[in-house]
Design an enzyme around this catalytic site. Sequence first.
Site, PDB file in Angstrom:
ATOM      1  N   TYR A  87      63.599   0.534  52.854  1.00 52.71           N
ATOM      2  CA  TYR A  87      63.972   0.732  51.442  1.00 52.71           C
ATOM      3  C   TYR A  87      65.107  -0.221  51.057  1.00 52.71           C
ATOM      4  O   TYR A  87      65.070  -0.854  50.006  1.00 52.71           O
ATOM      5  CB  TYR A  87      64.395   2.189  51.248  1.00 52.71           C
ATOM      6  CG  TYR A  87      64.722   2.592  49.829  1.00 52.71           C
ATOM      7  CD1 TYR A  87      63.717   2.944  48.932  1.00 52.71           C
ATOM      8  CD2 TYR A  87      66.040   2.666  49.382  1.00 52.71           C
ATOM      9  CE1 TYR A  87      64.015   3.339  47.629  1.00 52.71           C
ATOM     10  CE2 TYR A  87      66.350   3.057  48.096  1.00 52.71           C
ATOM     11  CZ  TYR A  87      65.338   3.399  47.222  1.00 52.71           C
ATOM     12  OH  TYR A  87      65.646   3.791  45.936  1.00 52.71           O
TER      13      TYR A  87
ATOM     14  N   SER B 128      69.157   0.011  43.737  1.00 59.75           N
ATOM     15  CA  SER B 128      69.737   1.211  44.348  1.00 59.75           C
ATOM     16  C   SER B 128      71.098   0.829  44.926  1.00 59.75           C
ATOM     17  O   SER B 128      71.371  -0.360  45.136  1.00 59.75           O
ATOM     18  CB  SER B 128      68.816   1.690  45.473  1.00 59.75           C
ATOM     19  OG  SER B 128      69.429   2.686  46.258  1.00 59.75           O
TER      20      SER B 128
HETATM   21  P1  NAD Z   1      60.720   9.542  41.209  1.00 60.12           P
HETATM   22  O1  NAD Z   1      59.998   9.580  42.502  1.00 60.12           O
HETATM   23  O2  NAD Z   1      61.056  10.822  40.539  1.00 60.12           O
HETATM   24  O3  NAD Z   1      59.940   8.610  40.164  1.00 60.12           O
HETATM   25  C1  NAD Z   1      59.332   7.416  40.580  1.00 60.12           C
HETATM   26  C2  NAD Z   1      57.996   7.287  39.887  1.00 60.12           C
HETATM   27  O4  NAD Z   1      57.383   6.069  40.346  1.00 60.12           O
HETATM   28  C3  NAD Z   1      57.013   8.437  40.218  1.00 60.12           C
HETATM   29  O5  NAD Z   1      56.513   9.017  39.032  1.00 60.12           O
HETATM   30  C4  NAD Z   1      55.933   7.755  41.026  1.00 60.12           C
HETATM   31  O6  NAD Z   1      54.628   8.315  40.832  1.00 60.12           O
HETATM   32  C5  NAD Z   1      55.996   6.330  40.513  1.00 60.12           C
HETATM   33  N1  NAD Z   1      55.395   5.385  41.443  1.00 60.12           N
HETATM   34  C6  NAD Z   1      55.529   5.338  42.787  1.00 60.12           C
HETATM   35  N2  NAD Z   1      54.788   4.352  43.302  1.00 60.12           N
HETATM   36  C7  NAD Z   1      54.175   3.746  42.257  1.00 60.12           C
HETATM   37  C8  NAD Z   1      53.281   2.655  42.139  1.00 60.12           C
HETATM   38  N3  NAD Z   1      52.834   1.982  43.222  1.00 60.12           N
HETATM   39  N4  NAD Z   1      52.859   2.283  40.903  1.00 60.12           N
HETATM   40  C9  NAD Z   1      53.285   2.958  39.806  1.00 60.12           C
HETATM   41  N5  NAD Z   1      54.107   4.023  39.863  1.00 60.12           N
HETATM   42  C10 NAD Z   1      54.545   4.407  41.080  1.00 60.12           C
HETATM   43  O7  NAD Z   1      62.058   8.701  41.502  1.00 60.12           O
HETATM   44  P2  NAD Z   1      63.343   8.358  40.596  1.00 60.12           P
HETATM   45  O8  NAD Z   1      64.514   8.923  41.280  1.00 60.12           O
HETATM   46  O9  NAD Z   1      63.117   8.630  39.169  1.00 60.12           O
HETATM   47  O10 NAD Z   1      63.369   6.774  40.862  1.00 60.12           O
HETATM   48  C11 NAD Z   1      63.440   5.816  39.848  1.00 60.12           C
HETATM   49  C12 NAD Z   1      64.040   4.541  40.411  1.00 60.12           C
HETATM   50  O11 NAD Z   1      65.395   4.776  40.810  1.00 60.12           O
HETATM   51  C13 NAD Z   1      63.338   4.001  41.653  1.00 60.12           C
HETATM   52  O12 NAD Z   1      63.311   2.588  41.600  1.00 60.12           O
HETATM   53  C14 NAD Z   1      64.224   4.458  42.788  1.00 60.12           C
HETATM   54  O13 NAD Z   1      64.071   3.652  43.934  1.00 60.12           O
HETATM   55  C15 NAD Z   1      65.577   4.317  42.143  1.00 60.12           C
HETATM   56  N6  NAD Z   1      66.646   5.097  42.765  1.00 60.12           N
HETATM   57  C16 NAD Z   1      66.593   6.458  42.789  1.00 60.12           C
HETATM   58  C17 NAD Z   1      67.655   7.154  43.354  1.00 60.12           C
HETATM   59  C18 NAD Z   1      67.714   8.656  43.363  1.00 60.12           C
HETATM   60  O14 NAD Z   1      68.629   9.217  43.986  1.00 60.12           O
HETATM   61  N7  NAD Z   1      66.840   9.363  42.700  1.00 60.12           N
HETATM   62  C19 NAD Z   1      68.721   6.459  43.926  1.00 60.12           C
HETATM   63  C20 NAD Z   1      68.722   5.062  43.892  1.00 60.12           C
HETATM   64  C21 NAD Z   1      67.682   4.392  43.290  1.00 60.12           C
END
Ligand code: NAD
Length: 249
Positions: free
Chosen positions: A156, A143
Amino acid sequence: MSADGPRLDGKVAVITGAGRGQGAAEARLFVQAGACVVITDVRAEEGRAVAAELGDAAVFVRHDVTEAAGWETVTRTAVASFGRLDVLVNNAALWRTAPVDTETEESFALLLRVNLLGPFLGIKAVVPELRTAGGGSIVNISSTAGLKGLPGHAAYGASKFGLRGLTRSAAVDLAGDRIRVNSVHPGVIDTPMVAGALGPERGERDHPRVPLRRIGRPDEVAELVRYLASDASAYITGAEFAVDGGLTT
Ligand code: NAD
């Protein structure tokens, strides 16, 4: 999503947390680029739906990334279904915020378990199969909170800085096996994870803090992850890639 771009023909990838958001976008793009994918998530209904949409090139395994034994099932399923394993995308994560002085021990420990221990267990689980395949690519989704300090991101941010450190060390350890390990650092991306924080206007709104003036889309992260999974990035390991509209410049 572009039909052009690096191909992944013959490659088999595990993508964690691919039931929705960026992981689902990556699964779709990977299959479009010729790969087979093992989709994992704790959200069984969503994960199954994404796999069903992608047909024979995808299977779903319900798996919590913090469960070491379940990781064996994931890698076994990849090999049993598609014959090999080449790529791991450590994408699954939880996002919660609280100022450091009011952050709880429980929440801090949970975020470290899911966002850092989970990817570590994943790396350990896939390395033998990647070695058998003659090399491979591991992409850790960190991130911008793993690049700079942000308010309310003690837990986080610690998990995502940790994942960045894990990436660099693993890259050095595994380079001799031709296994590359890189980290991706998304900024604000329009997914269910941050939907509550963004409100209903989301992408339409002007985002003055972002130099490109908008939030990102999951497919824009997926394009970078595809590149890092592909042989087009064969000489890149231990590197960090922001996909954040210029937020961390
Ligand atoms: P999201 O919440 O839409 O998807 C994350 C998925 O991970 C979900 O389907 C959830 O059920 C699954 N998950 C959570 N805990 C879990 C576990 N213990 N075991 C298996 N699956 C699990 O989020 P996203 O935005 O698609 O995030 C994807 C990645 O990008 C993550 O690593 C997040 O930290 C990172 N990220 C997201 C953003 C943003 O703005 N969306 C910004 C920076 C980083």
